[in-house]
Design an enzyme around this catalytic site. Structure first.
Site, PDB file in Angstrom:
ATOM      1  CG  ASP A  57      39.230  22.373 -19.265  1.00  0.00           C
ATOM      2  OD1 ASP A  57      38.131  21.870 -18.729  1.00  0.00           O
ATOM      3  OD2 ASP A  57      40.093  21.573 -19.840  1.00  0.00           O
ATOM      4  CE1 TYR A  76      43.213  17.168  -2.261  1.00  0.00           C
ATOM      5  CE2 TYR A  76      42.747  17.178  -4.849  1.00  0.00           C
ATOM      6  CZ  TYR A  76      43.598  16.720  -3.657  1.00  0.00           C
ATOM      7  OH  TYR A  76      44.762  15.886  -4.081  1.00  0.00           O
ATOM      8  CG  HIS A 109       2.367  15.102  14.586  1.00  0.00           C
ATOM      9  ND1 HIS A 109       3.195  14.262  15.231  1.00  0.00           N
ATOM     10  CD2 HIS A 109       3.230  15.545  13.435  1.00  0.00           C
ATOM     11  CE1 HIS A 109       4.627  14.157  15.071  1.00  0.00           C
ATOM     12  NE2 HIS A 109       4.613  15.015  13.726  1.00  0.00           N
ATOM     13  CB  SER A 129      39.197  14.284 -17.051  1.00  0.00           C
ATOM     14  OG  SER A 129      38.819  15.283 -17.775  1.00  0.00           O
ATOM     15  CD  GLN A 160      39.215  16.813 -20.992  1.00  0.00           C
ATOM     16  OE1 GLN A 160      38.938  16.663 -19.894  1.00  0.00           O
ATOM     17  NE2 GLN A 160      39.749  17.927 -21.203  1.00  0.00           N
ATOM     18  CD  GLU A 218      34.938  15.867 -16.218  1.00  0.00           C
ATOM     19  OE1 GLU A 218      35.503  16.825 -15.250  1.00  0.00           O
ATOM     20  OE2 GLU A 218      35.730  15.046 -16.866  1.00  0.00           O
ATOM     21  CG  HIS A 219      34.650  17.712 -20.529  1.00  0.00           C
ATOM     22  ND1 HIS A 219      35.696  16.913 -19.733  1.00  0.00           N
ATOM     23  CD2 HIS A 219      34.658  19.016 -19.939  1.00  0.00           C
ATOM     24  CE1 HIS A 219      35.818  17.764 -18.634  1.00  0.00           C
ATOM     25  NE2 HIS A 219      35.666  19.044 -18.898  1.00  0.00           N
ATOM     26  CD  GLU A 275       1.581  10.989   7.893  1.00  0.00           C
ATOM     27  OE1 GLU A 275       2.300  11.506   9.052  1.00  0.00           O
ATOM     28  OE2 GLU A 275       1.707  11.401   6.769  1.00  0.00           O
ATOM     29  CG  HIS A 317      43.142  16.154 -17.484  1.00  0.00           C
ATOM     30  ND1 HIS A 317      43.443  16.858 -16.806  1.00  0.00           N
ATOM     31  CD2 HIS A 317      42.136  16.820 -18.376  1.00  0.00           C
ATOM     32  CE1 HIS A 317      42.945  18.029 -17.110  1.00  0.00           C
ATOM     33  NE2 HIS A 317      41.982  18.147 -17.956  1.00  0.00           N
ATOM     34  CD  GLN A 341      47.327  12.362   1.924  1.00  0.00           C
ATOM     35  OE1 GLN A 341      46.625  11.695   1.630  1.00  0.00           O
ATOM     36  NE2 GLN A 341      48.696  12.803   1.342  1.00  0.00           N
ATOM     37  CG  ASN A 355      44.205  11.078  -6.533  1.00  0.00           C
ATOM     38  OD1 ASN A 355      43.391  10.919  -5.869  1.00  0.00           O
ATOM     39  ND2 ASN A 355      45.353  11.008  -6.406  1.00  0.00           N
TER      40      ASN A 355
END
Length: 426
Positions: free
Chosen positions: A357, A126, A416, A233, A255, A323-324, A411, A258, A187, A210
């Site tokens: 980046d 994406y 088994h 971001s 940032q 994030e950064h 168990e 964004h 979508q 987003n």
């Protein structure tokens, strides 16, 4: 910018509350659920309708023709081609270091065990569109996939009224993307998850977007793999009075531009720096082309927190898990062990966030909204599956059968135990 003060505990509570406000939105959840259901039921018809509704673009063919991609590459300016080529070189060299071949060993006579790595067959990338073009994101997602050995790389990106940005198409060709489709938002995530008449179903979806894209990835997880739940971001900066307030302000705005919900955060031990940065942000906003977006982000989510010492600064930033994270302190590399939660760390005044980046090489797809506590940056390892294997000789099984049977019976799984006993008592 808002300037926050208080005890460390009070500041931690304030930043956590602000973070949760961005991360949770029931209205978005409901909208995304309806979109995904529509795409699953109606395929391309739904995608084309959403293109017209959300992007105000009417197209008849979702797939971008190869001739258009080739033309974009041929028309690329030499300067931009050189920049993309440098970025590709550095991204490739960094991510090659992440590659692994699996392993095999034999801890006992007659026992073989190991792990094999298999590339994912198909992945969906994406690439955000809307108010900006992101050719760098294509390089950051497609190159690690290629290095991992993925056979089919499918890219989706929101349609544009004037056509897709040629730089986006050229970057896709340069990075080795196989198919490009003009569809964005929740979508697009639905299309990659369920498949449509035009868009193939993939095994994993990667890339930032987003809040609708992030929510869609969250809802389809399980039907398809995802890299992480990425939100708006973020940039966090730790600085003292040695930092340049003009540069710190510029980095915060890098940032903030964004997304209106982006988070720009400074944690400092210096009240004087806090005041100077706040004024510099106001000043630089006046001439910023994306002023409206950045202003909204600064107003809605931006803040400067004043703490008593550097140790408190790292404690607060680890709570935020940005994030950064920029470290604007003397000898910044000495603080690496103090950082527990961050997507990527930028050390010193010259390692501005935009360096990462675009051209440094480490990936720029990072965890957001506090998820750096448990997620990592995108890498080659995100495009492979790990499969374990074991082989036992009859003699090796006999030596360990008693332990297996004991554990199985403990168990309450007698079947088994019998599966082992029937091999050693015949």
């Amino acid at each position: 910018m808002k300037i926050l003060t208080g005890t460390l505990t009070e500041l931690q509570q304030q930043v956590t509350t602000r973070q949760q406000t961005v991360a949770q939105n029931p209205a978005v959840q409901t909208t995304v659920q309806k979109i995904l259901a529509d795409v699953k039921l109606n395929g391309d018809k739904a995608l084309l309708a959403y293109n017209a509704t959300f992007d105000d673009v009417a197209i008849s063919d979702l797939r971008v023709p190869q001739a258009q991609i080739n033309a974009a590459m041929a028309d690329l300016s030499p300067k931009l081609l050189a920049a993309l080529t440098l970025a590709k070189k550095n991204i490739t060299s960094f991510h090659q270091l992440e590659m692994s071949q699996g392993f095999i060993d034999s801890p006992y006579p007659g026992v073989i065990r190991g792990q094999k790595l298999t590339p994912l067959a198909a992945v969906g990338l994406y690439v955000p569109g809307g108010t900006a073009a992101y050719p760098s994101t294509i390089l950051m997602t497609a190159i690690p996939a290629k290095l991992a050995g993925v056979k089919k790389i499918v890219m989706v990106t929101p349609p544009q009224a004037k056509g897709l940005n040629p730089a986006v198409l050229a970057a896709a060709k340069l990075a080795g993307v196989d198919e490009i489709y003009q569809v964005g938002g929740a979508q697009a995530i639905g299309a990659l998850t369920y498949g449509t008449e035009s868009i193939p179903k993939v095994d994993k979806i990667l890339g930032p977007g987003n809040r609708y894209v992030a929510e869609a990835k969250k809802q389809v997880f399980g039907d398809v793999a995802i890299d992480m739940i990425a939100g708006p971001s973020e940039i966090g900066i730790i600085a003292d009075d040695s930092a340049d307030p003009v540069r710190v302000a510029a980095d915060l705005l890098s940032q903030a531009e964004h997304d209106p919900n982006a988070r720009a955060m400074l944690v400092t031990t210096s009240p004087a720096l806090a005041d100077a940065v706040s004024k510099a942000v106001d000043s630089q906003l006046l001439s910023l082309p994306r002023k409206a977006i950045a202003q909204a982000a600064i107003t809605n989510q931006g803040f400067i927190a004043i703490v008593p010492d550097v140790a408190s600064a790292f404690c607060l930033m680890n709570t935020i898990a940005p994030e950064h994270l920029e470290i604007q302190l003397p000898n910044p590399i000495t603080y690496l062990n103090e950082i527990h939660n961050a997507g990527s760390v930028f050390l010193g005044e010259n390692a501005a966030e935009p360096v990462g980046d675009y051209v440094a090489g480490p990936n720029h797809v990072f965890p957001t909204a506090g998820s750096a506590r448990f997620f990592s940056p995108l890498g080659v390892y995100d495009f492979v599956k790990r499969t374990q294997f074991i082989q036992y000789s009859a003699a090796a099984l006999a030596t360990q059968a008693d332990a297996i049977v004991t554990l199985a019976q403990t168990e309450g799984l007698d079947g088994h135990a019998e599966a082992i006993l029937k091999r050693i008592t015949r």
